[in-house]
Scaffold this active site. Structure first.
Site, PDB file in Angstrom:
ATOM      1  N   ARG A   1       0.868  -1.173   0.000  1.00  0.00           N
ATOM      2  CA  ARG A   1       0.000   0.000   0.000  1.00  0.00           C
ATOM      3  C   ARG A   1       0.902   1.219   0.000  1.00  0.00           C
ATOM      4  O   ARG A   1       1.697   1.419   0.915  1.00  0.00           O
ATOM      5  CB  ARG A   1      -0.925  -0.015   1.216  1.00  0.00           C
ATOM      6  CG  ARG A   1      -1.852   1.194   1.332  1.00  0.00           C
ATOM      7  CD  ARG A   1      -1.258   2.222   2.266  1.00  0.00           C
ATOM      8  NE  ARG A   1      -2.193   3.273   2.658  1.00  0.00           N
ATOM      9  CZ  ARG A   1      -1.836   4.345   3.356  1.00  0.00           C
ATOM     10  NH1 ARG A   1      -0.586   4.511   3.749  1.00  0.00           N
ATOM     11  NH2 ARG A   1      -2.729   5.241   3.684  1.00  0.00           N
TER      12      ARG A   1
ATOM     13  N   ASP B   1       1.743   5.019   0.408  1.00  0.00           N
ATOM     14  CA  ASP B   1       1.206   6.116   1.205  1.00  0.00           C
ATOM     15  C   ASP B   1       1.140   7.426   0.418  1.00  0.00           C
ATOM     16  O   ASP B   1       2.108   7.805  -0.254  1.00  0.00           O
ATOM     17  CB  ASP B   1       2.092   6.305   2.437  1.00  0.00           C
ATOM     18  CG  ASP B   1       1.643   7.439   3.326  1.00  0.00           C
ATOM     19  OD1 ASP B   1       0.565   7.326   3.933  1.00  0.00           O
ATOM     20  OD2 ASP B   1       2.370   8.450   3.408  1.00  0.00           O
ATOM     21  N   ALA B   2       0.008   8.109   0.507  1.00  0.00           N
ATOM     22  CA  ALA B   2      -0.159   9.504   0.062  1.00  0.00           C
ATOM     23  C   ALA B   2       0.577   9.822  -1.239  1.00  0.00           C
ATOM     24  O   ALA B   2       1.397  10.737  -1.308  1.00  0.00           O
ATOM     25  CB  ALA B   2       0.296  10.447   1.175  1.00  0.00           C
TER      26      ALA B   2
ATOM     27  N   GLU C   1      -2.928   5.089  -1.529  1.00  0.00           N
ATOM     28  CA  GLU C   1      -3.641   6.175  -0.858  1.00  0.00           C
ATOM     29  C   GLU C   1      -3.432   7.395  -1.747  1.00  0.00           C
ATOM     30  O   GLU C   1      -2.284   7.772  -2.026  1.00  0.00           O
ATOM     31  CB  GLU C   1      -3.089   6.440   0.536  1.00  0.00           C
ATOM     32  CG  GLU C   1      -3.813   7.598   1.223  1.00  0.00           C
ATOM     33  CD  GLU C   1      -3.123   8.076   2.486  1.00  0.00           C
ATOM     34  OE1 GLU C   1      -3.830   8.588   3.369  1.00  0.00           O
ATOM     35  OE2 GLU C   1      -1.886   7.961   2.579  1.00  0.00           O
TER      36      GLU C   1
ATOM     37  N   HIS D   1      -5.827   3.861  10.624  1.00  0.00           N
ATOM     38  CA  HIS D   1      -4.895   4.508  11.558  1.00  0.00           C
ATOM     39  C   HIS D   1      -5.012   6.025  11.510  1.00  0.00           C
ATOM     40  O   HIS D   1      -4.975   6.690  12.538  1.00  0.00           O
ATOM     41  CB  HIS D   1      -3.458   4.061  11.256  1.00  0.00           C
ATOM     42  CG  HIS D   1      -2.885   4.686  10.023  1.00  0.00           C
ATOM     43  ND1 HIS D   1      -3.101   4.186   8.753  1.00  0.00           N
ATOM     44  CD2 HIS D   1      -2.129   5.801   9.860  1.00  0.00           C
ATOM     45  CE1 HIS D   1      -2.486   4.947   7.876  1.00  0.00           C
ATOM     46  NE2 HIS D   1      -1.894   5.931   8.513  1.00  0.00           N
ATOM     47  N   ASP D   2      -5.117   6.590  10.309  1.00  0.00           N
ATOM     48  CA  ASP D   2      -5.197   8.046  10.166  1.00  0.00           C
ATOM     49  C   ASP D   2      -6.453   8.598  10.811  1.00  0.00           C
ATOM     50  O   ASP D   2      -6.405   9.595  11.547  1.00  0.00           O
ATOM     51  CB  ASP D   2      -5.197   8.427   8.682  1.00  0.00           C
ATOM     52  CG  ASP D   2      -3.801   8.727   8.152  1.00  0.00           C
ATOM     53  OD1 ASP D   2      -2.944   9.140   8.951  1.00  0.00           O
ATOM     54  OD2 ASP D   2      -3.572   8.539   6.949  1.00  0.00           O
TER      55      ASP D   2
ATOM     56  N   ILE E   1      -8.413   7.498  13.030  1.00  0.00           N
ATOM     57  CA  ILE E   1      -8.449   7.407  14.491  1.00  0.00           C
ATOM     58  C   ILE E   1      -7.339   8.264  15.088  1.00  0.00           C
ATOM     59  O   ILE E   1      -7.564   9.122  15.940  1.00  0.00           O
ATOM     60  CB  ILE E   1      -8.292   5.946  14.955  1.00  0.00           C
ATOM     61  CG1 ILE E   1      -9.387   5.061  14.373  1.00  0.00           C
ATOM     62  CG2 ILE E   1      -8.285   5.870  16.484  1.00  0.00           C
ATOM     63  CD1 ILE E   1      -9.157   3.579  14.602  1.00  0.00           C
TER      64      ILE E   1
ATOM     65  N   ASN F   1      -5.407  10.653  13.927  1.00  0.00           N
ATOM     66  CA  ASN F   1      -5.332  12.083  13.673  1.00  0.00           C
ATOM     67  C   ASN F   1      -6.441  12.846  14.393  1.00  0.00           C
ATOM     68  O   ASN F   1      -6.771  13.976  14.032  1.00  0.00           O
ATOM     69  CB  ASN F   1      -5.361  12.363  12.169  1.00  0.00           C
ATOM     70  CG  ASN F   1      -4.031  12.012  11.515  1.00  0.00           C
ATOM     71  OD1 ASN F   1      -3.007  11.953  12.189  1.00  0.00           O
ATOM     72  ND2 ASN F   1      -4.043  11.770  10.218  1.00  0.00           N
TER      73      ASN F   1
END
Length: 587
Positions: free
Chosen positions: A252, A254-255, A291, A388-389, A391, A393
């Site tokens: 996966r 990221d960003a 993402e 994860h983000d 929750i 953040n």
């Protein structure tokens, strides 16, 4: 033959060392003594040293001034400031040697953080929980980033040495054992990787390879310049390294919207082609997921196998955001883009992929966001209610279970886990865990203080309301507060939620998964009373139908109840609040 151009590689009588350091005048290899590396073309420094074997520890001395780890270190037993260790990846004996992965349609992901998944916080401790995942109906274990970071705790997105799994969780063979044991149980294992930036502490690349970076900035520091061939190769080789040496089943990324692209052939396309080549060579199912805040439907193709420049799927933030607004009523920040009609946005996502497919985003200053996505397969989207983000953040790191009613959450789960999109849970969500997952890291000095101050600015409202209750991201207790409470799984509420999730995932595997290949979006809409209807054409020609009341009051209206019931139902009369019904019409 060495397939990797970066890092230290074992040879017949020693080790071959290579470092790309175009700005360095001299590089010395530090083993039991110092060896000068010979300078070759294009900034490479190399040496073949007889004698050292696996386990040898080394550093590079740059211009006689500073001793540094290998940027392609395979392992850092003493954290970033210590020496790198030579690893023999051929020495591990894989037990699941015939494993080739699973088709994408069978994927049900659980996202995890190694350090918080168990009290021990290690790869080997995770093995004891694999049977629970299988019994739940999970088919893919996703690990948050492992690349070596500064200190003893981190979410993983501040990694600096991309090739080295952080030693706080165990040694490389421990990670391989976890993956091997997962494969023996039929579980895929995915890894979260970060190719948009390097962490802020322990990144020395600018000292000897400043062309790694551009003047462009990401939210986390300087952007990486993938126009430079060696820089592009560093990232692509890293992806192949995790997939080949550790046998991860997918990555996966990221960003990726923050990766600087300058109009040429993108690094993302080249990476996909390279991974597709590995999949074709080995006969493995390998899955690449993005993402991407830009919602670029044009780079997704769930059914392209092996990958040929595109990506299997994207994490669907639109799905999460619309549900979060509906379930909690929160509209701050990016949630404001969904405040007008979250039910309509949920219907749009279920009916055609993204909510934003070229519409202006108020949160982004009116910028047009997204591309049309309705012609993609539903499996090109990974849908989730928590990650994860979303929750972490939050100032308190509190989960959805602390913000919404159980009835509403269970309705959302019934839709998420049976819809044709790929479902994802966050660790513990399967039993309704309330364990928080706040942001944590282990920086020192000025950087630590800068992180504290940044969080206080970002969450000023929370600090004003909760004061010292807001966890300090630098305190060791913050990670400890995030460690899953597995005993809560055995409580009455935990058992009830876990039974629900297991039942839903069993239905998914039996009735939905066999029909996903070739499935297509149909239509989805919602009424003023909160009634949601949707249907999809499945790969075998059947029609999957959804009827749900996404409101706190009973709902009436016209709806289709033809077909075999898969889940849910009610007696005659208005549809009760938060009711969900799934049917399959094979006509």
């Amino acid at each position: 033959m060495n397939r990797w151009q970066f890092g230290a590689t074992l040879t017949a009588d020693g080790v071959s060392f290579r470092l790309w350091a175009p700005a360095a005048k001299r590089v010395d290899l530090l083993l039991e003594k110092s060896y000068p590396l010979r300078r070759g073309g294009d900034g490479w420094f190399c040496a073949d040293i007889s004698g050292p074997r696996a386990g040898a520890r080394y550093q590079f001395r740059i211009d006689g001034e500073i001793d540094l780890p290998d940027p392609a270190s395979a392992f850092q037993p003493g954290d970033l400031s210590g020496p790198s260790e030579v690893i023999d990846h051929t020495s591990y004996r894989w037990r699941a040697s015939d494993w080739r992965g699973r088709p994408w349609q069978q994927t049900c992901v659980i996202e995890t953080h190694v350090g918080a998944f168990t009290p021990e916080g290690t790869y080997r401790a995770m093995i004891g929980k694999l049977d629970h995942l299988v019994e739940t109906g999970i088919t893919a274990l996703e690990l948050m980033p492992l690349a070596d970071f500064a200190g003893s705790r981190n979410w993983g997105y501040d990694g600096v040495l991309w090739y080295a799994p952080d030693s706080v969780y165990g040694r490389p063979d421990d990670l391989k054992t976890l993956i091997d044991e997962a494969h023996l149980r039929g579980l895929m294992v995915f890894l979260d990787v970060v190719y948009n930036h390097f962490g802020p502490e322990g990144n020395y690349l600018a000292r000897y390879a400043p062309c790694f970076f551009t003047e462009a900035q990401t939210p986390w520091g300087s952007a990486i310049d993938y126009r430079v061939p060696q820089v592009r190769s560093f990232a692509i080789e890293n992806a192949l390294y995790w997939l080949r040496e550790y046998r991860f089943d997918g990555l996966r990324l990221d960003a990726v919207h923050t990766i600087a692209e300058f109009g040429e052939v993108s690094m993302l396309r080249d990476l996909s082609h390279a991974v597709g080549g590995l999949a074709a060579e080995t006969g493995r199912h390998i899955h690449l997921v993005l993402e991407n805040d830009a919602n670029r439907a044009s780079i997704l193709d769930a059914e392209q196998d092996p990958a040929q420049g595109k990506y299997r799927a994207q994490w669907n933030d639109d799905y999460h955001h619309a549900w979060h607004v509906l379930l909690t009523g929160e509209t701050q920040g990016y949630y404001g883009d969904y405040r007008h009609s979250p039910r309509r946005d949920i219907a749009r996502v279920l009916g055609s992929g993204f909510a934003y497919q070229g519409q202006p985003s108020a949160h982004r200053g009116g910028q047009l966001r997204g591309e049309p996505s309705g012609k993609l397969a539903p499996t090109a989207f990974v849908n989730f209610l928590q990650n994860h983000d979303q929750i972490g953040n939050r100032a308190l790191g509190d989960r959805l279970e602390s913000l919404a009613s159980p009835e509403a959450i269970e309705a959302a789960l019934a839709i998420t886990l049976l819809a044709p999109a790929i479902p994802m849970l966050f660790m513990g969500e399967e039993w309704g865990s309330k364990t928080p997952f706040p942001f944590f890291c282990d920086f020192q000095g000025d950087l630590a203080q800068a992180v504290r101050q940044g969080r206080r600015r970002e969450y000023a409202y929370a600090y004003a309301a909760y004061g010292d209750e807001v966890p300090d991201p630098l305190d060791a207790s913050t990670l400890q507060s995030a460690v899953l409470d597995w005993e809560a799984r055995n409580e009455e509420t935990g058992q009830k939620r876990l039974a629900l999730v297991r039942q839903l995932l069993a239905i998914r595997m039996r009735e939905i998964v066999p029909r996903l290949a070739g499935a297509a979006f149909g239509d989805a809409r919602t009424s003023d009373q909160g009634l949601l209807t949707a249907h999809w054409r499945m790969g075998d020609g059947a029609t999957l139908k959804l009827l749900a009341n996404l409101s706190t009051g009973a709902s009436t209206g016209e709806y289709d109840l033809t077909g075999t019931r898969l889940w849910g139902g009610w007696s005659d009369g208005p549809i009760p609040p938060w009711s969900v019904v799934w049917r399959l019409d094979a006509r």
